[in-house]
Motif scaffolding. Structure first.
Motif, PDB file in Angstrom:
ATOM      1  N   ARG A  64     -13.093  -7.785 -23.802  1.00  0.00           N
ATOM      2  CA  ARG A  64     -12.140  -6.896 -24.474  1.00  0.00           C
ATOM      3  C   ARG A  64     -12.039  -7.305 -25.934  1.00  0.00           C
ATOM      4  O   ARG A  64     -12.276  -8.458 -26.284  1.00  0.00           O
ATOM      5  CB  ARG A  64     -10.763  -7.016 -23.827  1.00  0.00           C
ATOM      6  CG  ARG A  64     -10.858  -6.654 -22.351  1.00  0.00           C
ATOM      7  CD  ARG A  64      -9.591  -6.435 -21.700  1.00  0.00           C
ATOM      8  NE  ARG A  64      -8.933  -5.249 -22.210  1.00  0.00           N
ATOM      9  CZ  ARG A  64      -7.848  -4.761 -21.670  1.00  0.00           C
ATOM     10  NH1 ARG A  64      -7.310  -5.339 -20.630  1.00  0.00           N
ATOM     11  NH2 ARG A  64      -7.273  -3.696 -22.157  1.00  0.00           N
ATOM     12  N   LEU A  65     -11.665  -6.347 -26.756  1.00  0.00           N
ATOM     13  CA  LEU A  65     -11.479  -6.600 -28.176  1.00  0.00           C
ATOM     14  C   LEU A  65     -10.134  -6.012 -28.585  1.00  0.00           C
ATOM     15  O   LEU A  65      -9.874  -4.834 -28.349  1.00  0.00           O
ATOM     16  CB  LEU A  65     -12.614  -5.967 -28.987  1.00  0.00           C
ATOM     17  CG  LEU A  65     -12.646  -6.261 -30.475  1.00  0.00           C
ATOM     18  CD1 LEU A  65     -12.889  -7.742 -30.741  1.00  0.00           C
ATOM     19  CD2 LEU A  65     -13.724  -5.415 -31.151  1.00  0.00           C
ATOM     20  N   PHE A  66      -9.289  -6.843 -29.165  1.00  0.00           N
ATOM     21  CA  PHE A  66      -7.973  -6.407 -29.616  1.00  0.00           C
ATOM     22  C   PHE A  66      -7.929  -6.479 -31.126  1.00  0.00           C
ATOM     23  O   PHE A  66      -8.257  -7.504 -31.721  1.00  0.00           O
ATOM     24  CB  PHE A  66      -6.869  -7.295 -29.024  1.00  0.00           C
ATOM     25  CG  PHE A  66      -6.833  -7.250 -27.525  1.00  0.00           C
ATOM     26  CD1 PHE A  66      -6.184  -6.224 -26.858  1.00  0.00           C
ATOM     27  CD2 PHE A  66      -7.474  -8.230 -26.781  1.00  0.00           C
ATOM     28  CE1 PHE A  66      -6.165  -6.173 -25.475  1.00  0.00           C
ATOM     29  CE2 PHE A  66      -7.461  -8.195 -25.396  1.00  0.00           C
ATOM     30  CZ  PHE A  66      -6.804  -7.167 -24.749  1.00  0.00           C
ATOM     31  N   ASP A  67      -7.529  -5.389 -31.747  1.00  0.00           N
ATOM     32  CA  ASP A  67      -7.415  -5.319 -33.202  1.00  0.00           C
ATOM     33  C   ASP A  67      -5.941  -5.481 -33.549  1.00  0.00           C
ATOM     34  O   ASP A  67      -5.134  -4.622 -33.218  1.00  0.00           O
ATOM     35  CB  ASP A  67      -7.955  -3.977 -33.691  1.00  0.00           C
ATOM     36  CG  ASP A  67      -8.334  -4.002 -35.161  1.00  0.00           C
ATOM     37  OD1 ASP A  67      -8.063  -5.010 -35.835  1.00  0.00           O
ATOM     38  OD2 ASP A  67      -8.913  -3.005 -35.614  1.00  0.00           O
ATOM     39  N   LYS A  70      -3.463  -9.235 -37.762  1.00  0.00           N
ATOM     40  CA  LYS A  70      -3.944 -10.533 -38.230  1.00  0.00           C
ATOM     41  C   LYS A  70      -5.417 -10.771 -37.930  1.00  0.00           C
ATOM     42  O   LYS A  70      -5.915 -11.874 -38.050  1.00  0.00           O
ATOM     43  CB  LYS A  70      -3.114 -11.655 -37.602  1.00  0.00           C
ATOM     44  CG  LYS A  70      -1.631 -11.528 -37.819  1.00  0.00           C
ATOM     45  CD  LYS A  70      -1.272 -11.625 -39.277  1.00  0.00           C
ATOM     46  CE  LYS A  70       0.232 -11.485 -39.441  1.00  0.00           C
ATOM     47  NZ  LYS A  70       0.623 -11.312 -40.817  1.00  0.00           N
ATOM     48  N   GLY A  71      -6.118  -9.723 -37.517  1.00  0.00           N
ATOM     49  CA  GLY A  71      -7.540  -9.849 -37.229  1.00  0.00           C
ATOM     50  C   GLY A  71      -7.888  -9.377 -35.839  1.00  0.00           C
ATOM     51  O   GLY A  71      -7.055  -8.838 -35.113  1.00  0.00           O
ATOM     52  N   LYS A  72      -9.148  -9.579 -35.475  1.00  0.00           N
ATOM     53  CA  LYS A  72      -9.643  -9.141 -34.172  1.00  0.00           C
ATOM     54  C   LYS A  72      -9.751 -10.315 -33.212  1.00  0.00           C
ATOM     55  O   LYS A  72     -10.228 -11.389 -33.582  1.00  0.00           O
ATOM     56  CB  LYS A  72     -11.015  -8.480 -34.318  1.00  0.00           C
ATOM     57  CG  LYS A  72     -10.964  -7.141 -35.017  1.00  0.00           C
ATOM     58  CD  LYS A  72     -12.336  -6.495 -35.035  1.00  0.00           C
ATOM     59  CE  LYS A  72     -12.273  -5.155 -35.759  1.00  0.00           C
ATOM     60  NZ  LYS A  72     -13.595  -4.521 -35.802  1.00  0.00           N
ATOM     61  N   ILE A  73      -9.351 -10.047 -31.964  1.00  0.00           N
ATOM     62  CA  ILE A  73      -9.401 -11.053 -30.900  1.00  0.00           C
ATOM     63  C   ILE A  73     -10.390 -10.576 -29.842  1.00  0.00           C
ATOM     64  O   ILE A  73     -10.215  -9.512 -29.256  1.00  0.00           O
ATOM     65  CB  ILE A  73      -8.011 -11.259 -30.271  1.00  0.00           C
ATOM     66  CG1 ILE A  73      -6.996 -11.680 -31.329  1.00  0.00           C
ATOM     67  CG2 ILE A  73      -8.097 -12.294 -29.141  1.00  0.00           C
ATOM     68  CD1 ILE A  73      -5.559 -11.678 -30.840  1.00  0.00           C
TER      69      ILE A  73
END
Length: 169
Positions: A64-67, A70-73
């Motif tokens: 998964r990618l969370f935007d 403070k940036g992308k996780i």
């Protein structure tokens, strides 16, 4: 922003429920896989979860990618990136998707490492830790100036904290 990060709970239900009660002020709950629970299990409510190598037949995604502001996780379990043998494959994937924070599990070994602008976080295991006796998880606090990783032992509170600069700004 506060993010609770846990991994490798391997069927534990009470622990996941307690984490949500202990830390109700968290903005995002992340489970890095091997929950061994179905996605509709009440203990998994509120958790953004990925599929681990022990999550057979689950409908969790592999990554998964969370935007965030403070940036992308980027979140994955780690077994598909051979994390037990190093972080290079995971680093290349983080660079490909533009992530500055990577959360993963699989090894059951607590660890954090800054590699250039990327912070790698493995919260260990809340059920079956390796290399240490504490059952651990993280709370990642993202501020304008830094990333603060709070290391918690389940049932015993905060053990330590580490700060890393926000290099993406």
């Amino acid at each position: 922003m506060k993010i609770l990060i846990v991994s490798d709970s391997h069927g534990s239900v009470d622990e996941l429920d307690q984490l949500k009660m202990i830390h109700p002020d968290v903005d995002l709950y992340i489970h890095c896989g091997d929950s061994e629970l179905p996605s509709d299990h009440p203990a998994m409510s509120n958790f953004e979860t990925v599929k681990g190598n022990c999550d057979f037949g689950s409908d969790y995604p592999n990554e998964r990618l969370f935007d965030t502001r403070k940036g992308k996780i980027f979140v994955t379990h780690g077994h598909l990136y051979d994390v037990k043998y190093g972080l290079n494959k995971l680093k290349f994937k983080a660079m490909e998707v533009g992530a500055n924070i990577v959360c993963f599990g699989h090894s059951h070994i607590l660890g954090m490492e800054m590699d250039g602008p990327i912070l790698f976080l493995n919260p260990g295991s809340i059920r079956l830790p390796r290399m240490r006796k504490e059952k651990t998880y993280f709370i990642l606090e993202l501020t304008d100036r830094e990333k603060i990783v709070h290391v918690y032992e389940f049932g015993n509170g905060e053990l330590e904290q580490h700060s890393f600069p926000n290099e993406f700004e």
